[in-house]
Design a protein around this motif. Structure first.
Motif, mmCIF file in Angstrom:
data_model
loop_
_atom_site.group_PDB
_atom_site.id
_atom_site.type_symbol
_atom_site.label_atom_id
_atom_site.label_comp_id
_atom_site.label_asym_id
_atom_site.label_seq_id
_atom_site.Cartn_x
_atom_site.Cartn_y
_atom_site.Cartn_z
ATOM 1 N N MET A 1 0.844 -1.195 0.000
ATOM 2 C CA MET A 1 0.000 0.000 0.000
ATOM 3 C C MET A 1 0.876 1.240 0.000
ATOM 4 O O MET A 1 1.844 1.339 0.758
ATOM 5 N N ARG A 2 0.525 2.178 -0.893
ATOM 6 C CA ARG A 2 1.248 3.433 -0.982
ATOM 7 C C ARG A 2 0.308 4.594 -0.670
ATOM 8 O O ARG A 2 -0.853 4.589 -1.087
ATOM 9 N N ARG A 3 0.824 5.565 0.062
ATOM 10 C CA ARG A 3 0.090 6.801 0.343
ATOM 11 C C ARG A 3 0.865 7.941 -0.284
ATOM 12 O O ARG A 3 2.028 8.164 0.055
ATOM 13 N N ASN A 4 0.229 8.600 -1.257
ATOM 14 C CA ASN A 4 0.871 9.709 -1.978
ATOM 15 C C ASN A 4 2.224 9.288 -2.561
ATOM 16 O O ASN A 4 3.206 10.036 -2.545
ATOM 17 N N GLY A 5 2.261 8.043 -3.068
ATOM 18 C CA GLY A 5 3.449 7.535 -3.738
ATOM 19 C C GLY A 5 4.471 6.877 -2.837
ATOM 20 O O GLY A 5 5.397 6.234 -3.328
ATOM 21 N N GLU A 6 4.318 7.004 -1.525
ATOM 22 C CA GLU A 6 5.271 6.412 -0.589
ATOM 23 C C GLU A 6 4.724 5.104 -0.033
ATOM 24 O O GLU A 6 3.573 5.041 0.419
ATOM 25 N N THR A 7 5.530 4.054 -0.066
ATOM 26 C CA THR A 7 5.099 2.769 0.475
ATOM 27 C C THR A 7 4.926 2.872 1.990
ATOM 28 O O THR A 7 5.846 3.259 2.708
ATOM 29 N N VAL A 8 3.729 2.511 2.468
ATOM 30 C CA VAL A 8 3.422 2.623 3.900
ATOM 31 C C VAL A 8 3.060 1.272 4.521
ATOM 32 O O VAL A 8 2.827 1.179 5.725
ATOM 33 N N GLY A 9 3.020 0.221 3.707
ATOM 34 C CA GLY A 9 2.725 -1.093 4.238
ATOM 35 C C GLY A 9 2.953 -2.164 3.203
ATOM 36 O O GLY A 9 2.658 -1.965 2.017
ATOM 37 N N ALA B 1 -25.957 -16.228 2.209
ATOM 38 C CA ALA B 1 -25.412 -16.103 0.853
ATOM 39 C C ALA B 1 -25.427 -14.636 0.444
ATOM 40 O O ALA B 1 -26.349 -13.892 0.777
ATOM 41 N N GLY B 2 -24.390 -14.234 -0.283
ATOM 42 C CA GLY B 2 -24.275 -12.851 -0.716
ATOM 43 C C GLY B 2 -23.513 -11.972 0.246
ATOM 44 O O GLY B 2 -23.180 -10.831 -0.095
ATOM 45 N N SER B 3 -23.222 -12.487 1.433
ATOM 46 C CA SER B 3 -22.499 -11.688 2.420
ATOM 47 C C SER B 3 -21.104 -11.331 1.928
ATOM 48 O O SER B 3 -20.426 -12.138 1.310
ATOM 49 N N LEU B 4 -20.689 -10.109 2.243
ATOM 50 C CA LEU B 4 -19.313 -9.675 2.027
ATOM 51 C C LEU B 4 -18.578 -9.852 3.344
ATOM 52 O O LEU B 4 -19.004 -9.347 4.378
ATOM 53 N N ILE B 5 -17.472 -10.588 3.304
ATOM 54 C CA ILE B 5 -16.666 -10.804 4.508
ATOM 55 C C ILE B 5 -15.292 -10.196 4.279
ATOM 56 O O ILE B 5 -14.535 -10.642 3.412
ATOM 57 N N MET B 6 -14.975 -9.165 5.047
ATOM 58 C CA MET B 6 -13.626 -8.595 5.021
ATOM 59 C C MET B 6 -12.801 -9.388 6.019
ATOM 60 O O MET B 6 -13.061 -9.370 7.226
ATOM 61 N N ALA B 7 -11.790 -10.105 5.507
ATOM 62 C CA ALA B 7 -11.128 -11.124 6.320
ATOM 63 C C ALA B 7 -10.102 -10.585 7.298
ATOM 64 O O ALA B 7 -9.673 -11.293 8.200
ATOM 65 N N GLY B 8 -9.683 -9.331 7.143
ATOM 66 C CA GLY B 8 -8.697 -8.762 8.058
ATOM 67 C C GLY B 8 -7.573 -8.086 7.313
ATOM 68 O O GLY B 8 -7.230 -8.447 6.181
ATOM 69 N N SER B 9 -6.956 -7.114 7.955
ATOM 70 C CA SER B 9 -5.917 -6.321 7.308
ATOM 71 C C SER B 9 -4.606 -7.089 7.163
ATOM 72 O O SER B 9 -4.204 -7.833 8.060
ATOM 73 N N ILE B 10 -3.948 -6.866 6.049
ATOM 74 C CA ILE B 10 -2.672 -7.521 5.771
ATOM 75 C C ILE B 10 -1.502 -6.684 6.295
ATOM 76 O O ILE B 10 -0.429 -7.216 6.582
ATOM 77 N N THR B 11 -1.704 -5.393 6.458
ATOM 78 C CA THR B 11 -0.676 -4.507 6.994
ATOM 79 C C THR B 11 -1.253 -3.721 8.167
ATOM 80 O O THR B 11 -2.453 -3.777 8.437
#
Length: 262
Positions: free
Chosen positions: A187-195, A226-236
């Motif tokens: 993940m980059r924020r304003n071009g800088e890698t932050v995670g 059925a149809g549920s969206l599951i956000m599994a957790g942050s990677i960073t």
């Protein structure tokens, strides 16, 4: 449970007011130091009931605190979950306003969409995989109605797992078409890698986050429809965002998800 129904409802109402006014409150655990995890979910459900009564619709769930990075960041040692509502799903193709947030942060996540109902407890990873239609790249905006993010596990659970909003990308995959554990994510924020990390940062495999959710909800007598969206957790670890920021999250072969904040 250590809290009375009256106390649980009062804490839930305080958080509802914080949502509406965007004025954060002191940690709940300072006024209710004996609040247990069970109590905290009771506080969350008080708000969920109010939101449903107001016409909001649950579209899925987010699993939080699944990566070592996030557990270290917040000083906890176990996952939690919160509810996702229809109005939390934002469009990344246009600048996203941060006007409705207090102290927003963002996280890259692999999410899943279910093709059939699943019910725990005792659900196996194979059974869950069979119920997943596809995986999809996503970003979660987390936010805290607790001042200065001074939260314990109970505080964040009570605050709907610090949920804010969801951005879903176009990169999708069938589970047999990609190695999600090895998927490189940056993940980059304003071009800088932050995670940076890989899918395995989420309990060894992102699907394990969804499995934890299904079995936890099942133990509470709830089915994942059925149809549920599951956000599994942050990677960073989560990073702060402000108006004017641009976030670009790369999910290897699944592509990128870019968003600009207004």
């Amino acid at each position: 449970m250590s809290l009375t129904t009256t106390a649980t409802e009062a804490l839930g109402t305080a958080l509802l007011t914080a949502h509406e006014t965007q004025q954060p409150i002191a940690p709940l655990t300072t006024t209710a130091p004996d609040m247990t995890v069970e109590d905290a979910y009771g506080v969350q459900m008080h708000q969920v009931a109010a939101w449903k009564n107001a016409g909001r619709r649950v579209i899925g769930y987010k699993v939080g605190l699944t990566s070592l990075a996030m557990q270290k960041q917040l000083g906890v040692d176990q996952p939690d979950f919160g509810h996702l509502f229809d109005d939390m799903l934002l469009d990344a193709s246009a600048p996203v306003s941060l006007a409705g947030f207090i102290a927003p942060r963002i996280e890259p996540e692999i999410s899943f969409v279910l093709s059939k109902d699943v019910t725990g407890p005792g659900l196996t990873i194979e059974a869950l995989a069979d119920a997943v239609d596809h995986a999809v790249i996503s970003l979660e905006i987390i936010d805290s109605r607790i001042a200065d993010w001074k939260i314990t596990l109970a505080d964040t659970i009570a605050d709907n797992a610090s949920s804010g909003a969801v951005l879903v990308g176009e990169g999708t995959a069938r589970l047999d078409g990609v190695d999600l554990a090895a998927l490189p994510v940056s993940m980059r924020r304003n071009g800088e890698t932050v995670g940076e990390g890989v899918g395995a940062a989420v309990l060894g495999h992102p699907l394990e986050g969804a499995l934890w959710l299904a079995n936890t909800l099942g133990s509470l007598g709830q089915t994942l429809p059925a149809g549920s969206l599951i956000m599994a957790g942050s990677i960073t670890a989560a990073v702060a965002i402000a108006p004017g920021d641009t976030i670009s999250a790369s999910f290897g072969e699944l592509g990128t998800l870019d968003v600009t904040f207004a």
